[in-house]
Design a protein around this motif. Sequence first.
Motif, PDB file in Angstrom:
ATOM      1  N   UNK A 137       0.856  -1.182   0.000  1.00 54.26           N
ATOM      2  CA  UNK A 137       0.000   0.000   0.000  1.00 54.26           C
ATOM      3  C   UNK A 137       0.902   1.246   0.000  1.00 54.26           C
ATOM      4  N   UNK A 138       0.733   2.207  -0.875  1.00 50.66           N
ATOM      5  CA  UNK A 138      -0.259   2.352  -1.923  1.00 50.66           C
ATOM      6  C   UNK A 138       0.371   2.153  -3.303  1.00 50.66           C
ATOM      7  N   UNK A 139       1.677   2.439  -3.395  1.00 48.20           N
ATOM      8  CA  UNK A 139       2.335   2.413  -4.688  1.00 48.20           C
ATOM      9  C   UNK A 139       2.290   1.075  -5.376  1.00 48.20           C
ATOM     10  N   UNK A 140       2.238  -0.001  -4.621  1.00 43.38           N
ATOM     11  CA  UNK A 140       2.167  -1.330  -5.205  1.00 43.38           C
ATOM     12  C   UNK A 140       0.853  -1.645  -5.866  1.00 43.38           C
ATOM     13  N   UNK A 141      -0.130  -0.764  -5.724  1.00 40.92           N
ATOM     14  CA  UNK A 141      -1.447  -0.981  -6.326  1.00 40.92           C
ATOM     15  C   UNK A 141      -1.720   0.003  -7.465  1.00 40.92           C
ATOM     16  N   UNK A 142      -0.654   0.575  -8.034  1.00 37.83           N
ATOM     17  CA  UNK A 142      -0.805   1.462  -9.188  1.00 37.83           C
ATOM     18  C   UNK A 142      -0.709   0.632 -10.464  1.00 37.83           C
ATOM     19  N   UNK A 143      -1.731   0.752 -11.307  1.00 40.43           N
ATOM     20  CA  UNK A 143      -1.735   0.030 -12.568  1.00 40.43           C
ATOM     21  C   UNK A 143      -3.144  -0.250 -13.027  1.00 40.43           C
TER      22      UNK A 143
END
Length: 330
Positions: free
Chosen positions: A59-65
């Motif tokens: 969370x949170x950058x790993x859920x960008x896409x």
Amino acid sequence: MKMLINVAETVVADALRGMAAAHPELTVDVENRVIVRRDAPVAGKVALVSGGGSGHEPLHGGFVGPGMLAAACPGEVFTSPVPDQMLRAAAAVDSGAGVLFVVKNYTGDVLNFDMAAELAEEEGIQVAKVLVDDDVAVRDSTFTAGRRGTGATLFVHKIAGAAADEGRPLEQVREIGHRVVERSGSFGVALSACSTPAKGSPTFDLPPGELELGVGIHGEPGRERRPMMTSREIADYAVDSVLGDLRPRGPVLLLVNGMGATPLLELYGFHAEVQRVLAERGVVTARVLVGNYVTSLDMAGASVTLCEADEEMLRLWDAPVRTPALRWGV
């Protein structure tokens, strides 16, 4: 405490440089602290923007896409990002269809995202907000007025993100995100304290042989401390705490989340106990996610998040997603 870092002052920037090198499908602005999907803005689509203090990865950058967030704003460790970051993110991803801010209910996050929304609207960007406040452990805490935002943030990212990918208008995307929050509840347990790079030692005192029931993701106090309990006993307490508040009448999404330092061997064993309690209480599990998704640096422990999901929410949950930390259907 031993940490795999250079110096505390650059830990977030170093992590962002590493993320950029690992994920060329993202545009990572290390200096301005903004992570954006490389194909943004996507024409005609609502863009989801979220963020918060670092230390909760993925969370949170790993859920960008595709299928989730268009952009994320990482703050310093356990510290809200600033409005300028959020404004840059909104401007980078807005296609004219509007931007949805997904905000965990912590005072700094709420104030800064609200300020960013005002600035964005002055620049002609339409903004709506979903406030995540799913933690059933306490009503008010050190960092919040009202409930804390925790595991349901992932559910909002995924379900509202899928709705945005379908081309739904901003108000509809906001509504389904809000519906997810209303139908969600979470409860966390700490077996050990976490240590921030700046402090280099545990952020709170949790004596050997004790655990914290209802802990927050920054180590905020929960409901009570008790002598160490078995996985079975913890599952009974955590699930009953959520069910006592949520009272679902239909199938649920289930997140069994590690706090950062709990191995999957233990998490899967804990998941088995959570499933036992749900079955004993007559609750049907529709979908399950087990792993470290909403963490607290090196804290040992786990949290349980339930969301009563209707057919539309399940369909959006199953929709394709392609992010560094969550990927299926593609």
